[in-house]
Design a protein around this motif. Structure first.
Motif, PDB file in Angstrom:
ATOM      1  N   GLY A  36       0.821  -1.211   0.000  1.00 35.98           N
ATOM      2  CA  GLY A  36       0.000   0.000   0.000  1.00 35.98           C
ATOM      3  C   GLY A  36       0.853   1.258   0.000  1.00 35.98           C
ATOM      4  N   ARG A  37       1.907   1.252   0.793  1.00 35.74           N
ATOM      5  CA  ARG A  37       2.807   2.414   0.832  1.00 35.74           C
ATOM      6  C   ARG A  37       3.490   2.625  -0.513  1.00 35.74           C
ATOM      7  NH1 ARG A  37       5.972   1.472   6.542  1.00 35.74           N
ATOM      8  NH2 ARG A  37       4.177   1.782   7.908  1.00 35.74           N
ATOM      9  N   LEU A  38       3.916   1.539  -1.130  1.00 34.51           N
ATOM     10  CA  LEU A  38       4.570   1.640  -2.441  1.00 34.51           C
ATOM     11  C   LEU A  38       3.603   2.171  -3.495  1.00 34.51           C
ATOM     12  CD1 LEU A  38       6.672  -1.622  -2.265  1.00 34.51           C
ATOM     13  CD2 LEU A  38       7.597   0.700  -2.495  1.00 34.51           C
ATOM     14  N   GLU A  39       2.356   1.782  -3.389  1.00 36.77           N
ATOM     15  CA  GLU A  39       1.338   2.301  -4.296  1.00 36.77           C
ATOM     16  C   GLU A  39       1.140   3.804  -4.045  1.00 36.77           C
ATOM     17  OE1 GLU A  39      -3.210   1.254  -5.757  1.00 36.77           O
ATOM     18  OE2 GLU A  39      -2.356   0.185  -4.037  1.00 36.77           O
ATOM     19  N   ASP A  40       1.055   4.200  -2.778  1.00 35.50           N
ATOM     20  CA  ASP A  40       0.887   5.616  -2.420  1.00 35.50           C
ATOM     21  C   ASP A  40       2.066   6.465  -2.895  1.00 35.50           C
ATOM     22  OD1 ASP A  40      -1.510   4.986  -1.180  1.00 35.50           O
ATOM     23  OD2 ASP A  40      -0.665   5.009   0.857  1.00 35.50           O
ATOM     24  N   ARG A  41       3.266   5.907  -2.855  1.00 42.28           N
ATOM     25  CA  ARG A  41       4.476   6.632  -3.264  1.00 42.28           C
ATOM     26  C   ARG A  41       4.642   6.692  -4.788  1.00 42.28           C
ATOM     27  NH1 ARG A  41       8.718   7.039   0.787  1.00 42.28           N
ATOM     28  NH2 ARG A  41       8.140   5.912   2.665  1.00 42.28           N
ATOM     29  N   GLY A  42       3.816   5.936  -5.511  1.00 41.52           N
ATOM     30  CA  GLY A  42       3.901   5.949  -6.961  1.00 41.52           C
ATOM     31  C   GLY A  42       4.846   4.924  -7.558  1.00 41.52           C
ATOM     32  N   PHE A  43       5.270   3.957  -6.753  1.00 44.91           N
ATOM     33  CA  PHE A  43       6.159   2.914  -7.261  1.00 44.91           C
ATOM     34  C   PHE A  43       5.376   1.755  -7.868  1.00 44.91           C
ATOM     35  CE2 PHE A  43       9.271   5.191  -4.893  1.00 44.91           C
ATOM     36  CZ  PHE A  43      10.488   4.841  -5.441  1.00 44.91           C
ATOM     37  N   LEU A  44       4.155   1.543  -7.392  1.00 45.51           N
ATOM     38  CA  LEU A  44       3.325   0.438  -7.869  1.00 45.51           C
ATOM     39  C   LEU A  44       1.958   0.944  -8.311  1.00 45.51           C
ATOM     40  CD1 LEU A  44       3.863  -2.304  -5.110  1.00 45.51           C
ATOM     41  CD2 LEU A  44       4.844  -2.259  -7.406  1.00 45.51           C
ATOM     42  N   ARG A  45       1.399   0.187  -9.237  1.00 47.50           N
ATOM     43  CA  ARG A  45       0.000   0.377  -9.645  1.00 47.50           C
ATOM     44  C   ARG A  45      -0.706  -0.927  -9.312  1.00 47.50           C
ATOM     45  NH1 ARG A  45      -2.418  -0.957 -14.659  1.00 47.50           N
ATOM     46  NH2 ARG A  45      -0.354  -1.285 -15.549  1.00 47.50           N
ATOM     47  N   CYS A  46      -1.887  -0.801  -8.731  1.00 47.07           N
ATOM     48  CA  CYS A  46      -2.644  -1.976  -8.336  1.00 47.07           C
ATOM     49  C   CYS A  46      -3.966  -2.008  -9.084  1.00 47.07           C
ATOM     50  CB  CYS A  46      -2.895  -1.942  -6.826  1.00 47.07           C
ATOM     51  SG  CYS A  46      -3.872  -3.320  -6.227  1.00 47.07           S
ATOM     52  N   GLU A  47      -4.299  -3.186  -9.606  1.00 44.09           N
ATOM     53  CA  GLU A  47      -5.593  -3.395 -10.253  1.00 44.09           C
ATOM     54  C   GLU A  47      -6.240  -4.609  -9.608  1.00 44.09           C
ATOM     55  OE1 GLU A  47      -5.104  -3.880 -14.458  1.00 44.09           O
ATOM     56  OE2 GLU A  47      -4.342  -1.849 -14.732  1.00 44.09           O
TER      57      GLU A  47
END
Length: 129
Positions: free
Chosen positions: A52-63
């Protein structure tokens, strides 16, 4: 001087990001957890917090795919590594490769074989994995 928009990851988040980079995308939470557990003894929920943190930081995209979450790296490993290397060289060695190499040799962290390999890379212009 323009600063990079890629931020330095804390060590724990970097472990999770390296797991994502090491798997074929899209990658599900379960596979990421399995990969991380090869290195760390973290709970499933801890790894999910890091995702979740990585997604918030813009490193990951989740679908979402049904009940599953599928992750994609938004920043390539090579891009992150290049940014971190540049930052390290600037901050620790005044942007001098010569000072970095000298430090590695003086502390005996670099062998003669390493130096020979580096010379070969420079002569050939080869990439290193």
């Amino acid at each position: 001087m323009k600063k990079s928009t890629i931020e330095t990851l804390p060590e724990a988040e970097l472990v999770v990001m390296q797991a994502v980079w090491g798997l074929e995308e899209p990658v599900g939470t379960g596979k990421i957890i399995d990969k991380v557990e090869e290195k760390k003894d973290w709970s499933r929920s801890t790894i999910q917090v890091f995702l979740g943190r990585l997604e918030d930081r813009g490193f990951l995209r989740c679908e979402r795919s049904g009940r599953l979450k599928m992750y994609y790296a938004k920043i390539r490993e090579e891009e992150y590594r290049a940014r971190e290397t540049k930052s390290f060289l600037e901050n620790m060695y005044e942007n001098s490769c010569k000072k970095l190499i000298a430090s590695l040799v003086q502390t005996k962290m670099m062998t003669k074989e390493d130096l020979q390999d580096i010379m070969q890379i420079i002569e050939d212009g080869d990439d290193v994995e």
